[in-house]
Motif scaffolding. Structure first.
Motif, PDB file in Angstrom:
ATOM      1  N   ASP A 474      43.631  14.730 -16.510  1.00 36.98           N
ATOM      2  CA  ASP A 474      44.691  13.583 -16.796  1.00 36.98           C
ATOM      3  C   ASP A 474      44.401  12.785 -16.818  1.00 36.98           C
ATOM      4  O   ASP A 474      44.593  11.064 -17.259  1.00 36.98           O
ATOM      5  CB  ASP A 474      45.870  13.088 -15.840  1.00 36.98           C
ATOM      6  N   ALA A 475      42.182  12.480 -17.300  1.00 42.34           N
ATOM      7  CA  ALA A 475      41.170  11.406 -17.149  1.00 42.34           C
ATOM      8  C   ALA A 475      41.245  11.252 -18.377  1.00 42.34           C
ATOM      9  O   ALA A 475      41.340  11.521 -19.282  1.00 42.34           O
ATOM     10  CB  ALA A 475      40.218  12.113 -16.220  1.00 42.34           C
ATOM     11  N   LEU A 476      40.516   9.757 -19.053  1.00 42.69           N
ATOM     12  CA  LEU A 476      40.320   9.710 -19.631  1.00 42.69           C
ATOM     13  C   LEU A 476      38.916   9.484 -19.975  1.00 42.69           C
ATOM     14  O   LEU A 476      38.113   9.424 -18.962  1.00 42.69           O
ATOM     15  CB  LEU A 476      40.903   7.700 -19.592  1.00 42.69           C
ATOM     16  N   ASP A 477      38.111   9.071 -21.222  1.00 42.41           N
ATOM     17  CA  ASP A 477      36.382   8.839 -21.369  1.00 42.41           C
ATOM     18  C   ASP A 477      36.635   7.600 -21.337  1.00 42.41           C
ATOM     19  O   ASP A 477      36.127   6.317 -22.186  1.00 42.41           O
ATOM     20  CB  ASP A 477      36.919   9.190 -22.790  1.00 42.41           C
ATOM     21  N   TYR A 478      36.688   7.125 -19.887  1.00 41.26           N
ATOM     22  CA  TYR A 478      37.034   5.244 -19.799  1.00 41.26           C
ATOM     23  C   TYR A 478      37.052   5.176 -18.211  1.00 41.26           C
ATOM     24  O   TYR A 478      37.827   6.340 -18.292  1.00 41.26           O
ATOM     25  CB  TYR A 478      38.250   5.004 -20.330  1.00 41.26           C
ATOM     26  N   PRO A 479      35.782   4.332 -17.458  1.00 43.64           N
ATOM     27  CA  PRO A 479      35.103   3.371 -18.414  1.00 43.64           C
ATOM     28  C   PRO A 479      33.652   4.568 -18.838  1.00 43.64           C
ATOM     29  O   PRO A 479      33.746   5.293 -19.038  1.00 43.64           O
ATOM     30  CB  PRO A 479      34.483   2.533 -17.432  1.00 43.64           C
ATOM     31  N   LEU A 480      33.298   3.248 -20.582  1.00 38.43           N
ATOM     32  CA  LEU A 480      33.001   4.155 -21.011  1.00 38.43           C
ATOM     33  C   LEU A 480      31.165   4.411 -19.302  1.00 38.43           C
ATOM     34  O   LEU A 480      30.345   4.022 -18.997  1.00 38.43           O
ATOM     35  CB  LEU A 480      31.528   2.740 -21.780  1.00 38.43           C
ATOM     36  N   ASN A 481      30.196   4.953 -20.217  1.00 43.18           N
ATOM     37  CA  ASN A 481      28.880   5.541 -19.400  1.00 43.18           C
ATOM     38  C   ASN A 481      28.397   4.334 -19.740  1.00 43.18           C
ATOM     39  O   ASN A 481      27.007   3.512 -18.691  1.00 43.18           O
ATOM     40  CB  ASN A 481      27.633   6.571 -20.175  1.00 43.18           C
ATOM     41  N   ARG A 482      28.308   3.431 -20.250  1.00 41.57           N
ATOM     42  CA  ARG A 482      27.570   2.136 -20.641  1.00 41.57           C
ATOM     43  C   ARG A 482      27.678   1.114 -19.522  1.00 41.57           C
ATOM     44  O   ARG A 482      27.087   0.739 -18.496  1.00 41.57           O
ATOM     45  CB  ARG A 482      27.610   1.313 -21.636  1.00 41.57           C
ATOM     46  N   THR A 483      29.517   1.212 -19.163  1.00 41.22           N
ATOM     47  CA  THR A 483      29.355   0.463 -17.370  1.00 41.22           C
ATOM     48  C   THR A 483      29.020   0.616 -16.615  1.00 41.22           C
ATOM     49  O   THR A 483      28.168   0.211 -15.738  1.00 41.22           O
ATOM     50  CB  THR A 483      30.934   0.895 -17.853  1.00 41.22           C
ATOM     51  N   ALA A 484      28.710   2.709 -16.460  1.00 41.75           N
ATOM     52  CA  ALA A 484      28.687   2.726 -15.639  1.00 41.75           C
ATOM     53  C   ALA A 484      27.358   2.365 -14.371  1.00 41.75           C
ATOM     54  O   ALA A 484      26.452   1.798 -13.987  1.00 41.75           O
ATOM     55  CB  ALA A 484      28.372   4.389 -15.633  1.00 41.75           C
ATOM     56  N   ILE A 485      25.811   2.527 -16.206  1.00 42.86           N
ATOM     57  CA  ILE A 485      25.008   2.718 -16.267  1.00 42.86           C
ATOM     58  C   ILE A 485      24.008   0.907 -15.807  1.00 42.86           C
ATOM     59  O   ILE A 485      23.565   0.750 -14.867  1.00 42.86           O
ATOM     60  CB  ILE A 485      24.480   2.780 -16.984  1.00 42.86           C
ATOM     61  N   ARG A 721      39.840   9.925 -25.263  1.00 43.14           N
ATOM     62  CA  ARG A 721      41.431   9.949 -24.899  1.00 43.14           C
ATOM     63  C   ARG A 721      41.321   8.238 -23.505  1.00 43.14           C
ATOM     64  O   ARG A 721      39.894   8.461 -23.510  1.00 43.14           O
ATOM     65  CB  ARG A 721      41.408  10.980 -23.846  1.00 43.14           C
ATOM     66  N   PHE A 722      41.639   7.519 -24.678  1.00 44.90           N
ATOM     67  CA  PHE A 722      42.064   5.747 -24.200  1.00 44.90           C
ATOM     68  C   PHE A 722      42.661   5.853 -24.140  1.00 44.90           C
ATOM     69  O   PHE A 722      44.274   6.529 -24.506  1.00 44.90           O
ATOM     70  CB  PHE A 722      40.794   5.598 -25.172  1.00 44.90           C
ATOM     71  N   ALA A 723      43.277   5.105 -22.896  1.00 41.71           N
ATOM     72  CA  ALA A 723      44.883   4.334 -22.466  1.00 41.71           C
ATOM     73  C   ALA A 723      45.103   3.768 -23.594  1.00 41.71           C
ATOM     74  O   ALA A 723      46.287   2.901 -23.978  1.00 41.71           O
ATOM     75  CB  ALA A 723      44.967   3.813 -21.148  1.00 41.71           C
ATOM     76  N   THR A 724      44.372   3.022 -24.557  1.00 39.05           N
ATOM     77  CA  THR A 724      45.014   1.589 -25.274  1.00 39.05           C
ATOM     78  C   THR A 724      43.587   1.547 -26.182  1.00 39.05           C
ATOM     79  O   THR A 724      42.932   1.907 -26.485  1.00 39.05           O
ATOM     80  CB  THR A 724      44.646   0.130 -24.461  1.00 39.05           C
ATOM     81  N   ASP A 725      44.349   0.630 -27.474  1.00 46.12           N
ATOM     82  CA  ASP A 725      43.602   0.613 -28.733  1.00 46.12           C
ATOM     83  C   ASP A 725      41.848   0.119 -28.348  1.00 46.12           C
ATOM     84  O   ASP A 725      40.840   0.037 -28.816  1.00 46.12           O
ATOM     85  CB  ASP A 725      43.909   0.188 -29.823  1.00 46.12           C
ATOM     86  N   ALA A 726      42.117  -1.438 -27.163  1.00 46.60           N
ATOM     87  CA  ALA A 726      41.125  -2.041 -26.937  1.00 46.60           C
ATOM     88  C   ALA A 726      40.182  -1.087 -26.616  1.00 46.60           C
ATOM     89  O   ALA A 726      38.483  -1.437 -26.402  1.00 46.60           O
ATOM     90  CB  ALA A 726      41.127  -2.694 -25.634  1.00 46.60           C
ATOM     91  N   GLN A 727      40.085  -0.312 -25.926  1.00 47.51           N
ATOM     92  CA  GLN A 727      39.024   1.168 -24.917  1.00 47.51           C
ATOM     93  C   GLN A 727      38.880   2.053 -25.731  1.00 47.51           C
ATOM     94  O   GLN A 727      37.368   1.102 -26.124  1.00 47.51           O
ATOM     95  CB  GLN A 727      40.059   1.949 -24.249  1.00 47.51           C
ATOM     96  N   LEU A 728      39.299   2.187 -26.851  1.00 50.51           N
ATOM     97  CA  LEU A 728      38.797   2.720 -28.329  1.00 50.51           C
ATOM     98  C   LEU A 728      37.833   1.774 -28.806  1.00 50.51           C
ATOM     99  O   LEU A 728      36.480   2.680 -28.882  1.00 50.51           O
ATOM    100  CB  LEU A 728      39.980   3.207 -29.092  1.00 50.51           C
ATOM    101  N   HIS A 729      38.354   0.735 -29.184  1.00 51.51           N
ATOM    102  CA  HIS A 729      37.119  -0.689 -29.759  1.00 51.51           C
ATOM    103  C   HIS A 729      35.793  -0.535 -29.560  1.00 51.51           C
ATOM    104  O   HIS A 729      34.874  -0.544 -29.495  1.00 51.51           O
ATOM    105  CB  HIS A 729      37.527  -1.899 -30.244  1.00 51.51           C
ATOM    106  N   GLU A 730      36.505  -0.800 -28.019  1.00 53.87           N
ATOM    107  CA  GLU A 730      35.058  -1.143 -26.668  1.00 53.87           C
ATOM    108  C   GLU A 730      34.207  -0.167 -27.285  1.00 53.87           C
ATOM    109  O   GLU A 730      32.678   0.405 -26.911  1.00 53.87           O
ATOM    110  CB  GLU A 730      35.049  -1.202 -25.966  1.00 53.87           C
ATOM    111  N   ALA A 731      34.223   1.381 -27.143  1.00 48.05           N
ATOM    112  CA  ALA A 731      33.501   2.156 -26.777  1.00 48.05           C
ATOM    113  C   ALA A 731      32.552   2.595 -28.611  1.00 48.05           C
ATOM    114  O   ALA A 731      31.703   2.869 -28.466  1.00 48.05           O
ATOM    115  CB  ALA A 731      34.699   3.725 -26.998  1.00 48.05           C
TER     116      ALA A 731
END
Length: 936
Positions: A474-485, A721-731
């Motif tokens: 059920d997990a998303l590919d979000y937040p990006l690894n960039r955010t974690a770094i 897998r993203f919850a919103t278009d905004a998350q995909l747009h960020e990636a």
């Protein structure tokens, strides 16, 4: 971290099955088909049942029309399957000097069975197999039997086998079929059998060929017999004449070994090669499967191997078969091996002392070994191992710095966050002035982005992992690894790409955004493409324990004493590393050392020296510059060097590497110079040479990475897998920004070193520079204002918030330096970047240097607790361009907490550094202490 399963999307049920839960009881498996374990008692009883030939073709060849071809291919498949089972059984049960040959041949058999286009031809495969079997005959106890169609008899009736009571032993049984018909055999259990296990219960021997099976035998202490009966039963059930082989049973010998280092008892890894060619384990850790059993990762043959060594803490007693026994003690790559051969006698104890000593006369000192990537857990990954055990193994391996990384794994059948022995930060209970253990994190996204090793953390970066494979369906590919770094960086941590470039992962886009501090497990060809873009990136390496033995691949970091973890981390940041699975390499260019950058003219000579030191033969040694081997030498010794002098000609990066790969696996596409792939490999990080301040740049390399990022975008769009278009747009935006930065590399590299730089070009370049500051909370407003700037004045205004120093060079080339603030706040061990505004009236083109002095002393001394460096990268240069107005970047890292006053001294080349403190400014640093284990 790589889990040992064919399909990373599986729940790993097979890996966590009851069989695997106790690896000591594991029997060899082939595609999940168990191989039977037979009972043992007092005598060997091998019952061979003759079976009717089968006529079923291999499934992969059913389309064949010619029955003869189908039969031949079926037999070839059966032979390959039997060979694979044999070699797998030997790897998992009986470690020997043929370890590498068995892995290689198992890979060959696996390629054939999978019908790989790279598989050997049938004849070539058979020839290679026969060579390995001949080596086994020369190494292990063996009995050869001949079948003439009527009876089975020893090939050599005078053969007499010897076995030791109470000690399990291997027996290789080779059956030679001289009949024109195929022979099918099955090993039948017997209540009085000494057989504990076998590589195959059933096997076939084609006409006029031979086939082998390995048995594990154990005789009880009371066993008395002088023959090995081999009753033979025909398919009809008729019993044929027994075959009897003479054997001798002996009683075990005992050896007691003590290991010292510099005269003091020490933990070490010990290898005991017994008289029957087998390596055996002893002591209290002999049956610790986390230490003694490892999955063969390269090549991926899905087989567990039993390692040849075991660990002791000072001394060990163990029983061995009588005869010549070789005992070897090892204690890290910088310590000479000690080896003793003893003639072990039955019912007697042989005592031996192994006195280890450091390798003498190392070319350079102050290199500190470390493993960047350890998970101190069992082979099942979900159970912590004791820290006390880690301390023993760390010292036995001679790995001074161990990073124990916590990770997340969540699936329906299992979920865990391990290892969990301590919060983030140092583990003081098992650390001292020589050895250090630090908790860190492996942040993972398997689906798209890749794995990251976060070192030097204060607290865990959440959510620890993303994506369905790591964090659950059920997990998303979000937040990006960039955010974690960025979260890691705000803590003062460093981010290491854990597994090279992988498939289409984030590595190239993280690098261009300056979010990568180092590269683990990196294939050299990919590494060189990043260096060809002008990036200055070090190599590092870690074992990924429990996937491999701790310290199997490690990082040496140049650290000025006294050793501290923060200094070790700083050495990685500065690029002062080499990575190795055995040899040590010391590289210099015109007296510059690994990680250095220096500028020269195109005709100036470069004197390059690479020195190699190892416990084993060096093998091929090379110096590589800009992707070309400029010097090469075969060194058939454990020391050697390469020397050459060349004109600079162009901007360069220069590395040294060596490889003693003799495992025969390099021709399967696994490379020769990547230390993670096997022992005997070393590779340095670069020394950088610039011409007129310009770093190396190859447009083809930048184009390659742009193409890789575009492929990555397609993966994100189709698999993400993203919850919103905004998350995909960020990636996607992150990726597209990376492509744009690669496109701008050549222009901005030249612009940063150009006398004439239009303000718009400077503004765009500085946006890229500030993006790489690593803390968006400090930079987002400045970047917004830069986008809105309409000229030089508004650009300067936008940069004021990030400007710490103002430097001016007057017409006489005298430097003045002033701070825009009296006091700044820093976090301990956390690098922080600021801008330097430069007014260069003299048009000086020398490098700008900033050094610091501690004002807490009556006479100011160098502030060794504060690292200061002017940044040199593709987007900003340490060299003044001669432009009247420009900006540089300075990075400050304070290693001690408290309120401290520092004096910054600036110089810009010849004529300014002798002005003493007239080119100075004083600054109060409020350094906040680290808060291990919890977020603020």
């Amino acid at each position: 971290m790589i889990f040992p399963c064919d399909n990373p999307g599986d729940s790993m049920t097979a890996f966590l099955s009851p069989v695997e839960a106790d690896p000591s009881s594991r029997t060899t498996q082939r595609l999940s088909r168990p191989i039977g374990t037979l009972r043992r008692f007092g005598a060997v009883l091998l019952t061979l049942v003759l079976l009717a030939p089968a006529a079923v073709a291999h499934e992969g060849h059913l389309a064949k029309n010619h029955s003869g071809d189908a039969t031949r291919e079926r037999r070839a498949d059966e032979q390959s399957e039997q060979a694979f089972q044999l070699f797998s059984f030997l790897l998992s049960h009986w470690p020997s000097d043929l370890h590498d040959a068995l892995i290689r041949q198992a890979w060959e058999e696996r390629q054939w069975l999978r019908q790989s286009p790279d598989a050997s031809t049938e004849q070539s495969l058979r020839d290679k197999r026969e060579r390995v079997v001949r080596q086994l005959h020369a190494t292990l106890p063996v009995i050869k039997l001949r079948w003439d169609g009527r009876s089975l008899a020893p090939l050599d009736p005078s053969t007499k086998l010897s076995f030791c009571r109470t000690i399990p032993s291997p027996l290789l049984v080779t059956i030679i079929n001289e009949d024109h018909r195929e022979l099918r055999l099955r090993i039948k259990n017997a209540t009085d059998s000494a057989i504990e296990a076998t590589s195959a219960e059933q096997f076939n021997v084609s006409s006029h060929t031979a086939s082998s099976v390995c048995l594990t035998l154990r005789y009880d202490a009371e066993a008395v017999t002088d023959t090995l009966p081999l009753p033979m039963v025909a398919s009809s059930g008729q019993r044929l004449r027994d075959v009897t082989v003479p054997i001798e049973l002996t009683d075990p010998a005992t050896i007691h070994a003590s290991v010292t280092l510099n005269g003091q008892p020490t933990a070490s890894r010990v290898l005991v090669r017994c008289s029957d060619g087998v390596y055996r384990h002893g002591g209290s850790l002999a049956n610790k499967s986390t230490l003694t059993e490892k999955l063969v990762v390269y090549p991926p043959i899905d087989v567990w191997k039993k390692v040849r060594h075991f660990y002791v803490d000072g001394d060990v007693s163990m029983t061995v078969p009588p005869g010549l026994t070789t005992v070897t003690a090892e204690q890290g790559f910088e310590v000479e091996r000690q080896q003793v051969v003893i003639d072990a006698q039955s019912r007697r104890t042989g005592r031996l002392q192994l006195q280890c000593q450091p390798i003498k006369d190392l070319p350079q000192t102050d290199w500190v070994s470390g493993d960047t990537h350890v998970h101190w857990v069992t082979n099942q990954w979900n159970v912590d191992e004791p820290l006390e055990l880690l301390s023993v193994v760390q010292r036995a391996e001679g790995v001074q710095v161990v990073n124990n990384l916590t990770l997340l794994q969540r699936q329906a059948s299992h979920a865990f966050i391990k290892p969990s022995q301590a919060p983030m930060g140092p583990i003081d209970a098992i650390s001292d002035s020589i050895y250090h253990v630090q908790m860190g994190e492996e942040y993972r996204n398997e689906d798209l982005y890749g794995h990251l090793c976060f070192l030097n953390l204060d607290w865990l970066v959440q959510p620890i992992g993303t994506g369905a494979i790591i964090a659950g369906p059920d997990a998303l590919d979000y937040p990006l690894n960039r955010t974690a770094i960025e979260s890691c960086r705000r803590q003062g941590g460093i981010s290491i790409e854990a597994h090279g470039t992988g498939g289409n992962k984030d590595v190239p886009v993280n690098v261009v955004h300056r979010l990568t501090d180092s590269l683990d497990q990196m294939e050299p060809s990919e590494y060189y493409r990043l260096l060809d873009c002008g990036f200055r990136l070090p190599l590092s390496n870690g074992s990924d324990h429990p996937a491999r033995t701790l310290g199997a691949a490690r990082t040496f970091v140049n650290v000025e004493p006294p050793l501290s973890y923060s200094r070790w981390i700083e050495g990685i940041r500065e690029g002062r590393t080499f990575t190795t699975s055995g040899p040590m390499i010391y590289l210099s260019v015109n007296d510059g050392k690994i990680g250095d950058v220096f500028d020269t003219g195109p005709q100036e000579p470069l004197k390059i020296i690479a020195k190699f030191v190892s416990r084993d033969r060096i093998g091929v040694a090379q110096i590589v510059s800009n992707g070309t081997v400029v010097a090469e030498k075969w060194i058939d010794a454990n020391r050697g060097e390469l020397k050459l002098t060349i004109p600079a000609e162009q901007s360069r990066w220069i590395v040294a590497r060596c490889s003693n790969r003799n495992d025969g696996r390099s021709d399967f596409g696994f490379g020769n110079f990547n230390a993670i792939l096997g022992p005997g490999i070393g590779h340095t990080s670069p020394i950088y040479v610039t011409i007129d301040g310009q770093p190396r740049f190859d447009p083809a390399a930048a184009a390659y990475w742009r193409s890789r990022i575009r492929e990555h975008i397609r993966d994100i769009q189709t698999k993400g897998r993203f919850a919103t278009d905004a998350q995909l747009h960020e990636a996607i935006t992150y990726m597209e920004d990376g492509i744009a930065m690669y496109e701008q590399l050549e222009l901005q590299r030249k612009s940063a070193r150009s006398l004439v730089e239009p303000w718009q070009t400077m503004r765009d370049r500085l946006i890229n520079v500030i993006r790489r500051f690593g803390d968006p909370t400090r930079t987002v407003q400045t970047i917004q204002q830069l986008h809105q700037a309409t000229g030089p004045r508004t650009t300067k205004k936008a940069l004021e918030e990030l400007t710490l120093l103002k430097v001016s060079v007057n017409p006489e080339s005298r430097v003045k330096i002033a701070s825009t603030r009296d006091r700044i706040e820093l976090r301990q061990d956390r690098p922080q970047r600021f801008l330097i505004e430069v007014e260069n009236i003299a048009g000086v083109t020398a490098p700008l240097n900033i050094t610091g002095f501690d004002l807490s002393f009556a006479s100011p001394l160098p502030a060794d607790w504060c690292s200061i460096r002017v940044i040199d990268s593709p987007f900003t240069s340490i060299y003044l361009t001669g432009n009247p107005n420009e900006y540089k970047v300075v990075e400050l890292t304070a290693h001690k907490a408290g309120l401290r006053e520092i004096r910054l001294v600036g110089d810009a080349g010849q004529g300014t550094q002798d002005l003493g403190f007239r080119a100075t400014t004083d600054l109060l640093l409020d350094v906040k202490p680290r808060r291990w284990g919890s977020a603020p």
